[in-house]
Design a protein around this motif. Structure first.
Motif, PDB file in Angstrom:
ATOM      1  N   THR A  61       0.556  -2.416   6.935  1.00 43.16           N
ATOM      2  CA  THR A  61       1.286  -3.573   6.780  1.00 43.16           C
ATOM      3  C   THR A  61       0.772  -4.907   7.214  1.00 43.16           C
ATOM      4  N   ALA A  62       0.203  -4.525   8.439  1.00 34.72           N
ATOM      5  CA  ALA A  62      -0.487  -5.736   9.358  1.00 34.72           C
ATOM      6  C   ALA A  62      -1.690  -6.278   8.488  1.00 34.72           C
ATOM      7  N   TYR A  63      -2.317  -5.249   7.446  1.00 34.77           N
ATOM      8  CA  TYR A  63      -3.623  -5.630   7.099  1.00 34.77           C
ATOM      9  C   TYR A  63      -3.211  -6.298   5.569  1.00 34.77           C
ATOM     10  N   THR A  64      -2.189  -5.728   4.897  1.00 29.27           N
ATOM     11  CA  THR A  64      -1.694  -6.284   3.566  1.00 29.27           C
ATOM     12  C   THR A  64      -0.940  -7.561   4.004  1.00 29.27           C
ATOM     13  N   LEU A  65      -0.267  -7.705   5.164  1.00 24.51           N
ATOM     14  CA  LEU A  65       0.535  -9.039   5.080  1.00 24.51           C
ATOM     15  C   LEU A  65      -0.226 -10.334   5.286  1.00 24.51           C
ATOM     16  N   THR A  66      -1.329 -10.162   6.082  1.00 27.23           N
ATOM     17  CA  THR A  66      -2.168 -11.267   6.491  1.00 27.23           C
ATOM     18  C   THR A  66      -3.067 -11.511   5.306  1.00 27.23           C
ATOM     19  N   PHE A  67      -3.623 -10.415   4.645  1.00 26.17           N
ATOM     20  CA  PHE A  67      -4.400 -10.576   3.378  1.00 26.17           C
ATOM     21  C   PHE A  67      -3.501 -11.107   2.368  1.00 26.17           C
ATOM     22  N   GLY A  68      -2.505 -10.600   1.916  1.00 30.33           N
ATOM     23  CA  GLY A  68      -1.852 -11.338   0.810  1.00 30.33           C
ATOM     24  C   GLY A  68      -1.199 -12.849   1.242  1.00 30.33           C
ATOM     25  N   ALA A 121     -10.359 -10.565   5.202  1.00 33.56           N
ATOM     26  CA  ALA A 121     -10.328 -10.397   3.666  1.00 33.56           C
ATOM     27  C   ALA A 121      -9.889 -11.300   2.795  1.00 33.56           C
ATOM     28  N   ALA A 122      -9.045 -11.968   3.072  1.00 37.09           N
ATOM     29  CA  ALA A 122      -8.400 -13.192   2.258  1.00 37.09           C
ATOM     30  C   ALA A 122      -9.551 -14.291   1.992  1.00 37.09           C
ATOM     31  N   LEU A 123     -10.467 -14.388   2.959  1.00 40.35           N
ATOM     32  CA  LEU A 123     -11.631 -15.408   2.511  1.00 40.35           C
ATOM     33  C   LEU A 123     -12.712 -14.559   1.822  1.00 40.35           C
ATOM     34  N   ILE A 124     -12.919 -13.427   1.889  1.00 43.67           N
ATOM     35  CA  ILE A 124     -13.710 -12.545   0.921  1.00 43.67           C
ATOM     36  C   ILE A 124     -13.310 -12.245  -0.385  1.00 43.67           C
ATOM     37  N   ALA A 125     -12.144 -11.934  -0.741  1.00 42.73           N
ATOM     38  CA  ALA A 125     -11.907 -11.951  -2.005  1.00 42.73           C
ATOM     39  C   ALA A 125     -11.961 -12.621  -3.037  1.00 42.73           C
ATOM     40  N   PRO A 126     -11.382 -13.916  -2.764  1.00 37.63           N
ATOM     41  CA  PRO A 126     -11.821 -15.058  -3.902  1.00 37.63           C
ATOM     42  C   PRO A 126     -13.023 -15.475  -3.781  1.00 37.63           C
ATOM     43  N   SER A 127     -13.918 -15.377  -2.826  1.00 35.92           N
ATOM     44  CA  SER A 127     -15.237 -15.860  -2.956  1.00 35.92           C
ATOM     45  C   SER A 127     -16.242 -15.021  -3.565  1.00 35.92           C
ATOM     46  N   ALA A 128     -15.888 -13.881  -3.293  1.00 32.53           N
ATOM     47  CA  ALA A 128     -17.015 -12.919  -4.142  1.00 32.53           C
ATOM     48  C   ALA A 128     -16.523 -12.996  -5.762  1.00 32.53           C
ATOM     49  N   GLY A 401      -7.365 -20.232 -11.578  1.00 30.49           N
ATOM     50  CA  GLY A 401      -7.694 -19.739 -10.505  1.00 30.49           C
ATOM     51  C   GLY A 401      -6.460 -19.191  -9.335  1.00 30.49           C
ATOM     52  N   VAL A 402      -5.628 -20.301  -9.223  1.00 29.01           N
ATOM     53  CA  VAL A 402      -4.487 -20.076  -8.443  1.00 29.01           C
ATOM     54  C   VAL A 402      -3.443 -18.947  -8.960  1.00 29.01           C
ATOM     55  N   VAL A 403      -3.423 -18.686 -10.294  1.00 31.20           N
ATOM     56  CA  VAL A 403      -2.670 -17.770 -10.903  1.00 31.20           C
ATOM     57  C   VAL A 403      -3.292 -16.264 -10.566  1.00 31.20           C
ATOM     58  N   ALA A 404      -4.813 -16.198 -10.695  1.00 31.52           N
ATOM     59  CA  ALA A 404      -5.290 -14.851 -10.233  1.00 31.52           C
ATOM     60  C   ALA A 404      -4.914 -14.585  -8.880  1.00 31.52           C
ATOM     61  N   ALA A 405      -4.877 -15.747  -8.067  1.00 27.53           N
ATOM     62  CA  ALA A 405      -4.682 -15.296  -6.439  1.00 27.53           C
ATOM     63  C   ALA A 405      -3.320 -14.936  -6.243  1.00 27.53           C
ATOM     64  N   ILE A 406      -2.291 -15.501  -7.115  1.00 27.01           N
ATOM     65  CA  ILE A 406      -1.076 -15.117  -6.803  1.00 27.01           C
ATOM     66  C   ILE A 406      -0.788 -13.718  -7.434  1.00 27.01           C
ATOM     67  N   VAL A 407      -1.379 -13.153  -8.281  1.00 23.53           N
ATOM     68  CA  VAL A 407      -1.351 -11.722  -8.584  1.00 23.53           C
ATOM     69  C   VAL A 407      -1.703 -10.898  -7.487  1.00 23.53           C
ATOM     70  N   ASN A 408      -2.738 -11.263  -6.824  1.00 27.61           N
ATOM     71  CA  ASN A 408      -3.205 -10.342  -5.901  1.00 27.61           C
ATOM     72  C   ASN A 408      -2.230 -10.523  -4.681  1.00 27.61           C
ATOM     73  N   THR A 409      -1.803 -12.037  -4.464  1.00 24.03           N
ATOM     74  CA  THR A 409      -0.707 -12.013  -3.353  1.00 24.03           C
ATOM     75  C   THR A 409       0.523 -11.147  -3.537  1.00 24.03           C
TER      76      THR A 409
END
Length: 488
Positions: A61-68, A121-128, A401-409
């Motif tokens: 959870t510590a990872y997925t929480l800050t990531f999302g 990871a939250a910086l990596i995912a949308p940038s890639a 762009g924001v919709v794609a990020a919301i799905v991941n969030t």
């Protein structure tokens, strides 16, 4: 005086750009792998760093929480400072905190480092993903690159489980974290050599207050759900954390209605079709992460599987997930109304979890564990393909762009809540079972299975509620041809 040939320079840059998919896909693989790689190592690392049963969910959870929680902000920061620069910062930071996580000597150091991993990871995912769309501009090349990227993201879960089991068995659970260091080196070198820089959008405003509110709010709710396993639902700590978390999330919604550049435009969230689709994705992750956490202990503690065997056992889930995403879901999405497809996917989740409720200490893998894992994997593609295609189709172009990020969030948030709440239900049910068997004492193994079964029963009900909501609220017709986002 030697003259340089600009055409030769451009040709060389184009040749290098063809290989840009390698570091960009590797970056996605690294952060996806880390959402599962620790799962099969949990029984080994739990005692090593001093994680209690109630705290073990925080390893995930510590990872997925800050990531999302920070994905939306990560995307905005990439626009502000440039995608290539954001990717480099994210990858280097991810490598550093991975080293700290692998060297952890106590639970605080381990969980804290996992939270920091999620931030980077939250910086990596949308940038890639954004760099793929700017690097591969020719339609055929872009389709191929996106296909490779999507396949990498889908297979990352399988790789994490298998690699985690392999490293834990033959080296140490610590190498589940150290493995990110050489992967980060590959990504950084490949990005420097093959990926062109992108322009900065200095007019973009980073909604830092919104990111802080949503992350702290989700953290408060998740913490409250987790500590309830020890203090109970009526304890001051549990109630206080839940109230604070809900209040912060309410403040986030209020702020989004007033922010100049909101992380979550409310016009997207209040749309009935997209809102129900986001909920379906969140419930999917809720059930999946909760099931994987409990099944890890079922395989290793009850059946005596090694970490590697447990990792390989999950291929039943990931194999059918890949098959249903790339083949079944892609074909059905043009024939069946999206809401019915989402409902069907969640019904498959419910059926799989219903099979889990039949588990006993004497259960076998092939007869009792393989079927629900495979059935839930089948539900993944049948649900995910229409969710992604639908939310993109009903949203305005400016919000893509924001919709794609919301799905991941929603996926990360659902996983965080699912791991915390279902672990609490499992721990409490196991403790109650042990306490009720005074005349005929139960074993720890029996209590563990009983707790997992109790948590699965809750998941069945939640999955069915989500299925009903999707069937009713997502009332748009099937597209005449495959949605671009759903294509192979």
């Amino acid at each position: 005086m030697t003259k340089t040939n600009p055409n030769a320079s451009i040709s060389g840059a184009r040749r290098r750009a063809k290989f840009a998919i390698v570091p960009l896909a590797a970056a996605q693989l690294m952060i996806t792998l880390d959402s599962t790689i620790v799962s099969v190592a949990l029984p080994s690392l739990q005692a090593d760093v001093g994680l209690s049963n109630s705290d073990r969910a925080w390893a995930v959870t510590a990872y997925t929480l800050t990531f999302g929680g920070l994905l939306l902000l990560g995307g905005r920061l990439g626009d502000l400072i440039g995608r290539k620069r954001a990717l480099m910062i994210g990858v280097i930071g991810f490598a550093v905190v991975s080293a700290a996580c692998g060297a952890a000597q106590n639970s605080l150091m381990f969980v804290g480092s996992r939270a920091l991993q999620g931030i980077f990871a939250a910086l990596i995912a949308p940038s890639a993903l954004a760099l793929i769309t700017t690097t591969f501009t020719e339609p055929r090349e872009r389709a191929k690159a996106v296909g490779i990227y999507a396949a990498t993201a889908m297979s990352g879960g399988a790789a994490g489980l298998v690699v985690g089991g392999l490293l834990t068995d033959y080296l140490s659970w610590r190498w589940c974290m150290f493995v990110n260091i050489p992967m980060s080196v590959i990504v950084v070198l490949g990005t420097v050599l093959c990926v062109a820089g992108t322009s900065r959008h200095t007019d973009v405003k980073a909604d830092v207050p919104g990111a802080i509110l949503v992350t702290l709010g989700m953290g408060g709710v998740t913490y409250g759900l987790a500590v309830a396993s020890e203090g109970g639902w009526g304890s001051g700590e549990t109630i206080g954390a839940l109230i604070a978390g809900i209040a912060l999330l309410a403040a986030f919604v209020w702020w989004q209605s007033r922010a100049v550049s909101p992380l979550l435009p409310l016009r997207v969230a209040v749309n009935r079709v997209s809102g129900a689709s986001f909920l379906a994705m969140m419930i999917s992750a809720f059930c999946t992460f909760g099931m994987m956490l409990g099944m890890t202990y079922q395989l290793q503690t009850v059946l005596g599987f090694t970490p590697l065997q447990a990792g390989l056992a999950f291929i039943a889930f990931v194999g059918t997930a890949v098959l249903s995403s790339t083949q079944v879901g892609r074909r059905l999405v043009t024939l069946i109304r999206p809401g019915l497809m989402m409902a069907a996917g969640l019904v498959l989740y419910a059926l799989a979890l219903l099979l889990v409720t039949r588990l006993t200490p004497q259960s076998s893998y092939w007869a009792d564990i393989f079927p629900p894992l495979a059935l839930m994997g089948l539900g993944v593609g049948i649900l995910t393909v229409p969710v992604v295609g639908t939310v993109m189709a009903v949203s305005e172009a400016r919000d893509s762009g924001v919709v794609a990020a919301i799905v991941n969030t929603m996926q990360q948030a659902g996983g965080s809540v699912g791991a915390a709440l279902l672990n609490t239900i499992s721990v409490n049910a196991a403790a109650a079972y042990l306490g009720s068997r005074t005349g005929d004492p139960a074993t720890e193994v029996e209590a563990t299975v009983h707790g997992f079964v109790a948590a699965s029963e809750w998941s069945v009900g939640i999955a069915l509620i989500g299925a009903l909501t999707a069937a009713v609220a997502v009332d748009i017709p099937a597209p005449r041809k495959a949605l671009p986002q759903a294509e192979k």
